[in-house]
Design an enzyme around this catalytic site. Structure first.
Site, mmCIF file in Angstrom:
data_model
loop_
_atom_site.group_PDB
_atom_site.id
_atom_site.type_symbol
_atom_site.label_atom_id
_atom_site.label_comp_id
_atom_site.label_asym_id
_atom_site.label_seq_id
_atom_site.Cartn_x
_atom_site.Cartn_y
_atom_site.Cartn_z
ATOM 1 N N ASP A 23 0.807 -1.274 0.394
ATOM 2 C CA ASP A 23 -0.294 -0.171 -0.277
ATOM 3 C C ASP A 23 0.292 1.230 -0.034
ATOM 4 O O ASP A 23 1.574 1.767 0.835
ATOM 5 C CB ASP A 23 -0.792 -0.270 1.229
ATOM 6 C CG ASP A 23 -1.928 1.191 1.001
ATOM 7 O OD1 ASP A 23 -2.488 1.768 0.296
ATOM 8 O OD2 ASP A 23 -2.933 2.058 2.223
ATOM 9 N N GLY A 26 0.093 5.113 -4.648
ATOM 10 C CA GLY A 26 -0.386 6.282 -5.232
ATOM 11 C C GLY A 26 0.323 7.352 -4.325
ATOM 12 O O GLY A 26 0.221 8.520 -5.127
ATOM 13 N N ASN A 71 -10.593 -3.095 -6.141
ATOM 14 C CA ASN A 71 -10.121 -1.964 -7.130
ATOM 15 C C ASN A 71 -10.293 -2.478 -8.091
ATOM 16 O O ASN A 71 -9.741 -0.600 -8.472
ATOM 17 C CB ASN A 71 -8.448 -2.698 -6.860
ATOM 18 C CG ASN A 71 -7.789 -2.587 -5.675
ATOM 19 O OD1 ASN A 71 -6.610 -3.361 -5.707
ATOM 20 N ND2 ASN A 71 -8.350 -1.922 -4.606
HETATM 21 C C1 FPP Z 1 -5.545 -3.136 -0.091
HETATM 22 O O1 FPP Z 1 -5.763 -2.174 0.221
HETATM 23 C C2 FPP Z 1 -4.345 -2.412 -1.189
HETATM 24 C C3 FPP Z 1 -4.167 -3.587 -2.717
HETATM 25 C C4 FPP Z 1 -5.437 -4.169 -2.591
HETATM 26 C C5 FPP Z 1 -2.653 -3.700 -3.353
HETATM 27 C C6 FPP Z 1 -3.587 -2.654 -4.095
HETATM 28 C C7 FPP Z 1 -2.142 -2.330 -4.741
HETATM 29 C C8 FPP Z 1 -1.937 -2.412 -6.166
HETATM 30 C C9 FPP Z 1 -3.072 -1.672 -7.156
HETATM 31 C C10 FPP Z 1 -0.379 -2.270 -6.655
HETATM 32 C C11 FPP Z 1 0.448 -3.497 -6.182
HETATM 33 C C12 FPP Z 1 1.840 -2.967 -7.170
HETATM 34 C C13 FPP Z 1 2.434 -3.969 -7.203
HETATM 35 C C14 FPP Z 1 3.914 -3.917 -7.745
HETATM 36 C C15 FPP Z 1 2.401 -5.545 -8.272
HETATM 37 P P1 FPP Z 1 -7.001 -0.424 -1.070
HETATM 38 O O2 FPP Z 1 -6.443 0.436 -1.112
HETATM 39 O O3 FPP Z 1 -8.131 -1.529 -1.431
HETATM 40 O O4 FPP Z 1 -8.433 -1.356 0.553
HETATM 41 P P2 FPP Z 1 -8.404 0.382 1.443
HETATM 42 O O5 FPP Z 1 -9.345 1.860 0.613
HETATM 43 O O6 FPP Z 1 -9.379 -0.017 2.420
HETATM 44 O O7 FPP Z 1 -7.194 1.209 1.131
#
Ligand code: FPP
Length: 251
Positions: A23, A26, A71
């Site tokens: 995380d 961004g 996502n």
């Molecule tokens: C959860 O937080 C975090 C994730 C699902 C990780 C997402 C990561 C990426 C899109 C980048 C991947 C990077 C590499 C190097 C492959 P969230 O933002 O989905 O949830 P939240 O809103 O609760 O913080």
């Protein structure tokens, strides 16, 4: 033996499975006046340095959260970028992973939203690394902990399971990777203290560590530090500390 030479780490208590929420890409980009997608690009180096760190430690299972079932709500151009980015990551690293004895797996829903090309590449990657015995590296992609439990329940119903016969062991057999042990340690970067739908079943008794570093700045030394914190903790799994059981003070 791997792990023996890392200062402050007891090689006899290395976590068997470490899971990471990558995380902060961004925010890392925003602070530099860059696009969010530049932050993801910078996260690639962090990811493979963390994989090296897990190998240095002698961890047997390493899992990362690369894309969640939620996502898809991100801006369309970021989602499109992430699909291509994950494809490039696999193409760029799978030969090296295979030659290092790293077995790659994926956990998540294989639904229509994931490009067919990426699904094919994932299948090929699993196949070409399937003989690896050094470490299993799982990428949670289009993964949601709630979706995983729902998918398991649906599959049990399809298989005709009667409710009163279902135990924890039964449900575990229906998770995306029944062989995957529960993580001992979950690391989430960026200072956010949330699970965000990651491995909900599997994290039940994991130790959670939240390094205050954005994912693109994460390096193996941060992973080692998380393991030191893990080793300083006491896991009880709902029982009592053996010292207390032997007649220590109540508490
Ligand atoms: C959860 O937080 C975090 C994730 C699902 C990780 C997402 C990561 C990426 C899109 C980048 C991947 C990077 C590499 C190097 C492959 P969230 O933002 O989905 O949830 P939240 O809103 O609760 O913080």
């Amino acid at each position: 033996m791997p792990g023996v030479n890392i200062p402050g780490i007891d090689p006899s208590r290395i976590p068997n499975h470490i899971a990471c929420v990558m995380d902060g890409n961004g925010r890392w980009a925003q602070r530099r006046g860059l696009k969010r997608t530049d932050g993801h690009a910078a996260g690639e180096e962090a990811l493979f340095d963390a994989v090296e760190g897990a190998l240095d430690l002698g961890v047997k299972w390493f899992t990362v959260y690369a894309f969640s079932t939620e996502n898809w709500k991100r801006p369309a151009d970021e989602v499109r970028y992430l699909m291509g980015f994950n494809e490039r990551i696999l193409r760029g690293h799978r030969d090296d992973m295979a030659s290092r004895g790293v077995r790659m797996r994926f956990a998540g829903r294989r639904d229509w939203r994931v490009p067919k090309r990426l699904l094919r590449l994932m299948d090929e990657t699993v196949e070409m690394t399937s003989h690896g015995r050094t470490m299993t590296f799982t990428i949670a992609f289009n993964y949601g902990g709630r979706a995983e439990i729902i998918d398991a329940v649906r599959a049990m119903v399809d298989d005709g399971w009667q409710g009163d016969k279902i135990t924890e062991k039964t449900l575990r057999r229906y998770l995306y990777d029944p062989e995957m042990p529960d993580p001992d340690l979950m690391v989430r970067t960026s200072g956010e203290h949330r699970i965000s739908n990651f491995l909900l079943w599997e994290l039940a008794y994991s130790e959670l560590v939240f390094p205050d570093v954005l994912w693109p700045d994460f390096r193996r030394e941060h992973l080692f530090e998380a393991v030191r914190e893990y080793q300083a903790r006491e896991r009880r799994f709902g029982g009592v500390d053996p010292g207390d059981a032997a007649g220590g003070p109540p508490g």
